[in-house]
Motif scaffolding. Structure first.
Motif, PDB file in Angstrom:
ATOM      1  N   UNK A 581       0.519  -1.193  -0.237  1.00  0.00           N
ATOM      2  CA  UNK A 581       0.309  -0.174   0.292  1.00  0.00           C
ATOM      3  C   UNK A 581       0.350   1.193  -0.213  1.00  0.00           C
ATOM      4  N   UNK A 582       0.356   2.300  -0.501  1.00  0.00           N
ATOM      5  CA  UNK A 582       1.081   3.536  -0.817  1.00  0.00           C
ATOM      6  C   UNK A 582       1.029   4.284   0.952  1.00  0.00           C
ATOM      7  N   UNK A 583       1.970   4.870   1.176  1.00  0.00           N
ATOM      8  CA  UNK A 583       2.586   5.196   2.837  1.00  0.00           C
ATOM      9  C   UNK A 583       1.451   5.822   3.133  1.00  0.00           C
ATOM     10  N   UNK A 584       0.967   6.681   1.945  1.00  0.00           N
ATOM     11  CA  UNK A 584      -0.289   8.039   2.598  1.00  0.00           C
ATOM     12  C   UNK A 584      -1.460   7.775   2.275  1.00  0.00           C
ATOM     13  N   UNK A 585      -1.820   5.678   1.961  1.00  0.00           N
ATOM     14  CA  UNK A 585      -3.155   5.595   1.679  1.00  0.00           C
ATOM     15  C   UNK A 585      -3.568   5.149   2.793  1.00  0.00           C
ATOM     16  N   UNK A 586      -5.250   5.551   2.653  1.00  0.00           N
ATOM     17  CA  UNK A 586      -5.704   4.929   3.549  1.00  0.00           C
ATOM     18  C   UNK A 586      -5.851   3.832   4.700  1.00  0.00           C
ATOM     19  N   UNK A 587      -5.121   2.699   4.189  1.00  0.00           N
ATOM     20  CA  UNK A 587      -5.545   1.748   4.348  1.00  0.00           C
ATOM     21  C   UNK A 587      -3.980   1.675   5.276  1.00  0.00           C
ATOM     22  N   UNK A 662       4.067  -1.835   4.077  1.00  0.00           N
ATOM     23  CA  UNK A 662       4.153  -0.353   3.274  1.00  0.00           C
ATOM     24  C   UNK A 662       5.925   0.010   3.499  1.00  0.00           C
ATOM     25  N   UNK A 663       5.660   0.949   3.243  1.00  0.00           N
ATOM     26  CA  UNK A 663       7.696   2.104   2.803  1.00  0.00           C
ATOM     27  C   UNK A 663       7.279   1.913   4.596  1.00  0.00           C
TER      28      UNK A 663
END
Length: 879
Positions: A581-587, A662-663
């Motif tokens: 998941x992108x680090x800024x995503x809600x997930x 995630x990163x």
């Protein structure tokens, strides 16, 4: 609003002097002079390798091309003491983009320049379990050795001079400037079969008037992987119960050839086809099939007495053919009507690199000025074949377009420099300037069939009616929800002072400020000094701060694969998602992710140099602390028997996700080491000339801090650490602890002999986790060295097994002779004694889980590959 790249203008910071070139592939006409003027790490043009206050390796193009290795990264691994990369076999971008490392640090902590200008990084993100995991490296192989005039490797932090990514150092590729017509043709193969390689290069230059030039070099390589896989002895087909009903497969070693029970109910027998099936179904090579073509241009032309035009450009297209894991006939991933005997998915990737630069420099009222801009980028697309999407059943295609990653970068610089007489032992040098950079990153989805959740279910076998694996196997198609198109910009300003307060004492100071549109600003500085001592000796030292800005790929990379599990509550199969998941995503934010910060470093080092009587030598110590290093987290999944992660995510509007990573700024590291180099040149009169070289690197990386698992994760009963044992061992022990490189070149008349031997020190990898003492006792019966540590997760008293790859010597030899004044021939061998790395801990009927497939005899962590000896012939010409 999308930011557009600036109009690009330029190329390098300093004028480079042309060097005498020998015939390509032949002995150089002058091998004695190595103390060339260097342009890396300074904006003042009066330094040499031995007078630089920081360590620099200068490698001539003739030496790069004299090597029998095909890729620029392979050549540097052989010639540069602290340069390393492993040879992963996994598909994705690993086949084309080798994650090279300097001083044991992450590949994206080394800055790569061409003619002094920043080269774009790859669009690919290394998410596999290999060296450089989590990095977005720059692919050095886009510049072939045939186009290189010299490579300078600055082994010191240089963020204060060049900006982001120069924590470990700088690799500056200086392109050819000669105008001769040159070319090579070579062919080679491995001693044990496979690895057939054909290479061709052709180039030349023309003068632009009396004072300019343009040089153009083309290169092509066709390489076939050398397969070192062993037969797969697992059970391929369903077992047969006494009543004739199909029974599940056993994945145990030897289960298909009667060394282990086939599994299932009592009395289960093997399918008769197990006795006749071809078990040589894998391909395990340290590089897949690869076709690589590139074109590089370099030019310079004065426009009057005070202005000069210069530039470079390059285009490279690389096509790779690599494989994923074999799917046995009886696995749920298979549609047996399409592949009755199973299938090995292949992934065809096409990587394109491009760059263009143009610039002007000149003199204005005593000030040297340089205006430059370079634009470049990379794209890599994926096409799985010999595969299927099992949820589409018998209607599934067997090849797919699975999507593409791409990026671009535009960098514009303006620099001013001047010397001032201020009463010191030498003029005071002042340089200052500014930089504007734009970065873009894009993820494009694949065709619908590559990620579709179709209506078909498993048609036969013990799990008939269940949901099979979803998406194209080997590389699941990029889903529309993972698509992204983003960009950012950064503005920087820098200043540099060069002085000699008293004769023999050199002082350099540099400072840099950068402001990024996505995470803010950073200040960095460097101080370096050199003191001449009697008898050719000198002391040098430096201290600096540095940074690595999180790449757009690390911030926005998104990947979704689909699979099925049995819901513990309902007992029925369920379609679930595995997400990076992108680090800024809600997930990611819901599970404790935080916006990425830049990595920050503090480094210092110093050493002693000597030059005199044909001998140059240096010894340098280095110490690098990195805070907030960016890495991929562990995969977070529900504990056995639990669905708390899925239930929590569903409750906040993110249903179906069962695994997340995630990163994150996960770790702080400390790297310490020593570099020793020496070179001696002797004129033997009628016996020609002899050059001896030696280099040693000792490198130790340790973790100073590992971030804690986020509370959102532990609250769900998940005990997986943020940075597990696999990641820890990869960072601290995944690259050689030490390296010795010895070389000798003897040139006499029209012939030359070149011999090199390199010792790659011990490497470690996690072989097994959560093993009982009884299993460890079985491993101890073998000859593979290992150590154990208490397991991070699993039964009390169990251990994780850390395998040790022994130190190995690899020796290369070549003989070159001039056929005519303009044509040469070379006969050579890399790894002439056919040395292989330590074998992996092998599967046995008594020890299960040591190697699930039993087909991989060697480790991807091997620092010199596992193809064995490579023999080659080469013809070269120059007119």
């Amino acid at each position: 609003m999308r930011l557009k790249p600036a109009l690009f203008l330029t190329v390098s910071l300093l004028s480079l002097e042309a060097h005498a070139q020998g015939i390509d592939g032949a002995p150089a006409e002058s091998a004695a002079v190595r103390d060339d003027i260097v342009v890396t790490g300074t904006r003042f043009g009066d330094r040499t390798v031995t007078t630089s206050p920081v360590p620099i390796d200068s490698l001539r193009g003739e030496d790069l091309r004299a090597s029998g290795y095909q890729e620029t990264t392979e050549v540097l691994r052989q010639l540069a003491p602290s340069f390393a990369f492993a040879t992963p076999t996994t598909p994705d971008g690993n086949t084309q983009i080798h994650s090279a490392s300097l001083r044991g640090l992450s590949p994206d902590e080394t800055l790569v320049l061409v003619n002094g200008k920043r080269l774009h990084s790859a669009a690919w993100v290394n998410t596999g379990g290999t060296i450089g995991k989590g990095s977005t490296p720059t692919d050095l192989n886009q510049i072939p050795a045939a186009a290189i005039g010299r490579i300078e490797i600055l082994r010191d932090g240089a963020s204060a001079q060049y900006g982001s990514d120069a924590i470990a150092g700088v690799v500056n590729i200086l392109l050819r400037e000669d105008t001769a017509i040159h070319g090579t043709a070579s062919a080679g193969t491995t001693y044990d079969g496979g690895g057939d390689t054909y290479e061709f290069s052709l180039g030349g230059g023309v003068k632009l008037g009396d004072d300019g030039f343009i040089n153009l070099t083309g290169y092509y390589r066709d390489h076939k992987g050398a397969n070192r896989a062993l037969p797969d002895t697992r059970q391929f087909y369903f077992g047969i119960s006494p009543t004739g009903t199909p029974q599940p497969l056993s994945a145990r070693y030897g289960a298909g050839i009667g060394l282990n029970p086939p599994g299932g109910v009592a009395g289960t027998t093997l399918d008769p086809r197990e006795a006749t099936v071809d078990r040589n179904v894998w391909r395990f090579a340290d590089e897949g099939d690869l076709k690589d073509a590139s074109l590089v241009v370099n030019l310079r032309k004065p426009l009057g007495d005070s202005i000069e035009l210069y530039g470079f450009g390059g285009y490279r297209e690389s096509k790779a053919h690599s494989n994923a894991s074999f799917r046995r006939p009886g696995q749920d991933e298979n549609v047996r009507a399409i592949y009755p005997d199973g299938f090995l998915p292949f992934i065809d990737t096409k990587s394109i690199d491009y760059s263009a630069a143009l610039g002007l420099r000149g003199d204005l009222s005593g000030w040297d000025w340089d205006l430059s801009s370079v634009y470049g980028g990379n794209s890599i697309e994926y096409r799985p074949n010999n595969t299927l999407n099992a949820t589409l059943g018998t209607d599934s295609p067997t090849s797919f377009y699975a999507g593409k990653f791409s990026n671009w970068q535009s960098t514009t610089d303006l620099t001013f420099s001047r010397d001032f007489e201020v009463g010191l032992a030498a003029p005071l040098g002042l340089a200052f300037g500014a930089e504007l950079r734009y970065d873009g990153y894009k993820i494009s989805p694949g065709e619908p069939a590559s990620y579709a959740f179709g209506p078909a279910r498993i048609l036969d076998g013990p799990n008939a009616g269940a949901v099979p694996t979803i998406g194209s196997q080997g590389f699941a198609g990029i889903q529309p929800g993972d698509a992204v198109d983003t960009d950012r910009h950064a503005v920087g300003a820098f200043v540099e002072l060069n002085s000699e307060p008293v004769k023999g004492w050199q002082v350099n100071l540099a400072g840099r400020y950068e402001d990024y549109s996505d995470f803010g600003d950073t200040w960095n500085g460097q101080a370096a000094t050199r003191i001449e001592l009697p008898a050719g000796f000198a002391l040098r030292g430096s201290v600096s701060t540095g940074f690595h800005a999180p790449s757009l790929a690390q911030q926005y990379f998104s990947s979704t694969s689909s699979r099925t599990i049995v819901n513990n509550s309902t007992g029925f199969p369920e379609f679930v998602l595995v997400r990076t998941a992108p680090v800024g995503s809600a997930l990611a934010q819901a599970l404790g992710a935080q916006d990425l910060k830049p990595e920050k470093s503090t480094s210092f080092g110093g050493g002693l140099t000597f030059a005199g009587g044909g001998l140059t030598a240096s010894v340098d110590y280095y110490h690098i602390d990195i805070d907030d290093q960016i890495a991929l987290s562990s995969n977070y999944v529900d504990a056995a028997g639990s669905s708390s992660l899925r239930d929590y995510l569903a409750s906040i509007g993110i249903p179906g996700v069962t695994s997340v990573r995630y990163f994150t700024n996960a770790i702080d590291t400390r790297t310490q080491g020593v570099d020793i180099t020496a070179a001696y040149t002797a004129n033997l009169d009628q016996w020609g000339s002899l050059r001896l070289t030696g280099a040693y690197n000792y490198n130790h990386v340790r973790l100073r801090r590992v971030g804690e698992t986020p509370g959102q994760i532990t609250a769900l009963g998940i005990t997986t650490p943020l940075f597990d044992i696999n990641e820890r061992v990869r960072i601290e022990h995944g690259q050689p602890r030490d390296k010795i490189a010895l070389g000798a070149n003897w040139s006499i008349g029209p012939i030359s002999f070149d011999a090199r031997t390199t010792r790659y020190g011990r490497v470690e990898q996690v072989a097994l986790t959560n093993q009982s003492p009884a299993n460890v006792a079985l491993i101890a019966q073998g000859s593979t060295p290992f150590r154990t540590v208490p397991t991070q997760s699993g039964a009390a008293g169990n251990v994780d097994v850390i395998q040790q790859l022994k130190a190995k010597w690899v020796t290369d030899f070549s003989f070159t002779g001039r056929v005519t004044e303009n044509i040469s021939a070379t006969l050579g061998a890399n790894n002439i004694f056919n040395v292989y790395p330590t074998r992996n801990i092998a599967s046995t009927p008594q020890l299960t889980g040591a190697d699930t497939f039993g087909v991989f005899p060697y480790s991807e962590f091997s620092p010199f590959g596992f193809s064995g000896a490579f023999y080659y012939v080469r013809l070269g010409f120059k007119f």
